[in-house]
Design an enzyme around this catalytic site. Structure first.
Site, PDB file in Angstrom:
ATOM      1  CB  SER A 103      -0.929  -0.025   1.209  1.00  0.00           C
ATOM      2  OG  SER A 103      -0.161  -0.073   2.379  1.00  0.00           O
ATOM      3  CB  SER A 104       1.830   3.878   1.244  1.00  0.00           C
ATOM      4  OG  SER A 104       1.020   3.736   2.362  1.00  0.00           O
ATOM      5  CB  ILE A 142      -0.283  10.977  -6.445  1.00  0.00           C
ATOM      6  CG1 ILE A 142      -0.595  11.663  -5.108  1.00  0.00           C
ATOM      7  CG2 ILE A 142       0.589  11.884  -7.299  1.00  0.00           C
ATOM      8  CD1 ILE A 142       0.592  11.990  -4.258  1.00  0.00           C
ATOM      9  CD  GLU A 195     -11.328  -4.847   3.875  1.00  0.00           C
ATOM     10  OE1 GLU A 195     -11.910  -4.721   4.949  1.00  0.00           O
ATOM     11  OE2 GLU A 195     -10.516  -4.013   3.410  1.00  0.00           O
ATOM     12  CB  THR A 234      10.996  -7.809 -12.329  1.00  0.00           C
ATOM     13  OG1 THR A 234      11.452  -9.153 -12.493  1.00  0.00           O
ATOM     14  CG2 THR A 234      12.000  -6.859 -12.957  1.00  0.00           C
ATOM     15  CE  LYS A 235      10.718 -14.571  -9.166  1.00  0.00           C
ATOM     16  NZ  LYS A 235      10.872 -15.259 -10.459  1.00  0.00           N
ATOM     17  CB  CYS A 271     -10.921  23.833  12.358  1.00  0.00           C
ATOM     18  SG  CYS A 271     -12.589  23.216  12.671  1.00  0.00           S
ATOM     19  CG  LEU A 272      -8.237  22.057  17.971  1.00  0.00           C
ATOM     20  CD1 LEU A 272      -9.339  22.008  19.011  1.00  0.00           C
ATOM     21  CD2 LEU A 272      -7.451  20.754  17.978  1.00  0.00           C
ATOM     22  CG  HIS A 321     -11.010  22.383   7.770  1.00  0.00           C
ATOM     23  ND1 HIS A 321      -9.907  21.992   8.491  1.00  0.00           N
ATOM     24  CD2 HIS A 321     -12.089  22.114   8.543  1.00  0.00           C
ATOM     25  CE1 HIS A 321     -10.294  21.495   9.640  1.00  0.00           C
ATOM     26  NE2 HIS A 321     -11.612  21.549   9.706  1.00  0.00           N
ATOM     27  CD  GLU A 352      -7.283  22.565   5.992  1.00  0.00           C
ATOM     28  OE1 GLU A 352      -7.569  23.778   6.104  1.00  0.00           O
ATOM     29  OE2 GLU A 352      -7.619  21.700   6.828  1.00  0.00           O
TER      30      GLU A 352
HETATM   31  N1  GLN Z   1     -13.007  19.652  17.657  1.00  0.00           N
HETATM   32  C1  GLN Z   1     -13.424  20.938  17.160  1.00  0.00           C
HETATM   33  C2  GLN Z   1     -14.902  20.974  16.842  1.00  0.00           C
HETATM   34  O1  GLN Z   1     -15.531  19.982  16.660  1.00  0.00           O
HETATM   35  C3  GLN Z   1     -12.609  21.341  15.952  1.00  0.00           C
HETATM   36  C4  GLN Z   1     -12.859  20.501  14.749  1.00  0.00           C
HETATM   37  C5  GLN Z   1     -11.796  20.632  13.693  1.00  0.00           C
HETATM   38  O2  GLN Z   1     -10.732  21.154  13.950  1.00  0.00           O
HETATM   39  N2  GLN Z   1     -12.068  20.135  12.507  1.00  0.00           N
HETATM   40  O3  GLN Z   1     -15.470  22.042  16.740  1.00  0.00           O
END
Ligand code: GLN
Length: 551
Positions: free
Chosen positions: A13-14, A19, A150, A189-190, A381-382, A507, A509
């Site tokens: 895996s990985s 990608i 699976e 190559t095996k 977020c957090l 988020h 990102e």
């Molecule tokens: N644990 C926090 C919440 O539920 C932040 C969640 C997170 O960072 N995605 O609000």
């Protein structure tokens, strides 16, 4: 009619199947074709949302609020388009819908079996993403490794589809490993031969082999693989390790992969336009100046847990023409050793998302260090919630301020459960998920970075900024820079007196792409570059002219 490229993986895996699938997608897209990608995960969870990052890595959230596999993030970044719920299917979803049908009586009288009922359900999900033939090529990635019990129903489904859709409309690409044994100085190559043998035993003859390798594959090695795996030599394509994943489409193109796919599938495709990929690779390669960004989280030893953060930082770095070294800092170590010992070298500090209270005191200390030292800070977020808690405790004097997620009996729950979450007991798919509008406050750092007044960003959380404390915190200097107007939810906070201190409840990102870096990541990296130059200026005694390169 939509043509299908099925991507499977063998040996270990990985291997970077996701990608590889994404790179195939980007190459075909660059030749003017309409492309989509779908991932099938063989596990029985309905989605990865209920799995720990230790099991699964990051959960990638789509605009429509699906919690999906992190490969879906690669699909978005490589194709530059947003994916949807149907782009990720799990065995859990397949069985769930079959069992519901069975209970409704849809199969009345019949025995419900893996073949044909499970395979039919899988095939109908695959055919369902073609948008009635509007998609030229659908790339289907089968999760897991060939040989896993699976994944058998999924492999059986693609075997059947080749028969039904005909050879010229389907293509099997197998991603495999060709290891180099250092002691024997030999390329082996095996493992690839065995993996292909396994596939052929279930009726799938791969058309193209993508061979992951650390060393260039010599001609004799390619010939051997071709002979034993029953593929032409030109279909044995090297996938050598490269410095940046965004060079992979270019590497595959040099290896002839897109020409081969176009030929095999008889696609009506134009010449590839790889300008954007080339220019991204050039920017990464030519970057001389380097800044350090510390990511303070609790899964820092697991890179997959922060995949999109890592990629968004890379996009922000390329946009600024610099290299970024990411220091992964365990927040529990911050609790033990103190922030100065671990964060003094960082030109920017980022706290990513997370759940549960473990390590959060370390994150709160890191937020305080960034605020006091005026180091650029990005809380996600957090991370935003920790910054608010720190501000409440240390600036607004609210002793014991906390999130009710971490301490139910806190005297000041500055972060509290969303109203819509009261009484929610089921865990799967019940958070505030997906894209929501955010109205930006004019004149704030955030509005400046976005250069817009409204944005939509993706969410995954149950807790939020508690509006009962808003006035008090604002009075002490915290600025609210973004709001979800419908429910009056605080989505962005920042410190106006700080060079760059931004916390976001969403988020960002998840929306950053190499060709379209997220404005907040671009701005955060720029602030880190400015911080580095400021520090250099302090030590050298003269301010560095802007744009100067630091070796
Ligand atoms: N644990 C926090 C919440 O539920 C932040 C969640 C997170 O960072 N995605 O609000």
């Amino acid at each position: 009619m939509t043509k299908f490229v099925f991507v499977t993986g063998g040996v270990v895996s990985s291997l970077g199947k996701g990608i590889a699938a994404s790179s195939i997608g980007s190459l075909l897209k660059s030749r003017g074709l309409e492309v989509t990608i779908q991932k099938f995960d063989p596990y029985l969870n309905v989605d990865p949302g209920t799995m720990s990052p230790y099991q699964h890595g990051e959960v990638f959230v789509t605009d429509d609020g699906a919690e999906t596999d992190l490969d879906v993030g690669h699909y978005e970044r490589f194709l530059g388009v947003s994916m949807h719920r149907e782009n990720n299917v799990t065995a859990g979803q397949v069985y769930d819908s079959i069992i519901q049908k069975e209970r409704r009586g849809d199969y009345l009288g019949r025995t419900v079996q893996v073949i044909p009922h499970v395979t039919d359900e899988i095939k109908s999900r695959m055919l369902g993403i073609t948008r009635q033939g509007q998609v030229d090529v659908a790339i289907v990635e089968i999760g897991g490794t060939v040989g896993d019990i699976e994944s058998l129903p999924f492999l059986e489904a693609i075997r059947q589809l080749r028969l039904e859709l005909k050879r010229e409309n389907t293509l099997f690409v197998h991603v495999t490993l060709v290891p180099h044994l250092g002691a024997a100085r030999e390329t082996k190559t095996k493992p690839t031969q065995h993996s292909v043998k396994e596939l052929r035993a279930i009726g799938i003859q791969p058309d193209i082999l993508l061979c992951r390798t650390e060393m260039t594959l010599q001609d004799d090695v390619k010939e051997k693989i071709a002979l034993f795996c029953n593929v032409p030599k030109e279909a044995v394509i090297e996938a050598i390790d490269v410095a940046s994943i965004y060079e992979i489409p270019l590497m595959f193109h040099r290896g002839g992969l897109d020409d081969l796919i176009v030929e095999y599938l008889r696609l009506d495709a134009g010449p590839p336009d790889l300008e954007a990929w080339q220019s991204f690779a050039d920017r990464v390669r030519s970057a001389r100046e380097q800044v350090t960004i510390a990511v303070v989280g609790k899964y820092t030893h697991l890179r997959d847990a922060y995949k999109s953060i890592n990629e968004a930082i890379a996009h922000g770095a390329a946009a600024n023409g610099v290299a970024v070294k990411v220091d992964w800092v365990d927040s529990e170590r911050v609790e033990m050793d103190g922030p100065a010992a671990l964060l003094a070298q960082a030109h920017g500090i980022l706290i990513p998302g997370g759940f549960g209270d473990r390590g959060t005191e370390g994150m709160i200390q890191a937020a305080r260090y960034a605020r006091e030292r005026k180091t650029p800070f990005f809380g996600i977020c957090l991370g935003m919630q920790c910054a608010v808690i720190e501000f409440a405790r240390d600036v607004a004097g609210l002793d014991g301020a906390d999130s009710s997620e971490f301490r139910a009996d806190t005297p000041h729950a500055v972060i509290d459960l969303l109203e819509s979450q009261q009484g929610v007991s089921k865990k799967g798919g019940t958070m505030r998920l997906g894209a929501y509008d955010c109205e930006l406050t004019l004149g704030t750092h955030a509005a400046e970075e976005y250069a817009k007044s409204h944005v939509a960003e993706r969410h995954r959380h149950r807790y939020e900024f508690n509006n009962r404390y808003r006035e008090d915190l604002e009075k002490h200097g915290l600025r609210v820079a973004g709001l979800y107007k419908d429910l009056n939810l605080v989505e962005i906070v920042e410190l106006p007196e700080h060079p760059w201190f931004v916390g976001v409840q969403f988020h960002p990102e998840l929306r950053s792409r190499p060709a379209d870096p997220h404005p907040l990541f671009r701005g955060f990296v720029r602030a880190a570059v400015e911080e580095r130059r400021r520090r250099e200026g302090q030590t050298s005694g003269s301010p560095r002219p802007s744009g100067a390169r630091i070796e």
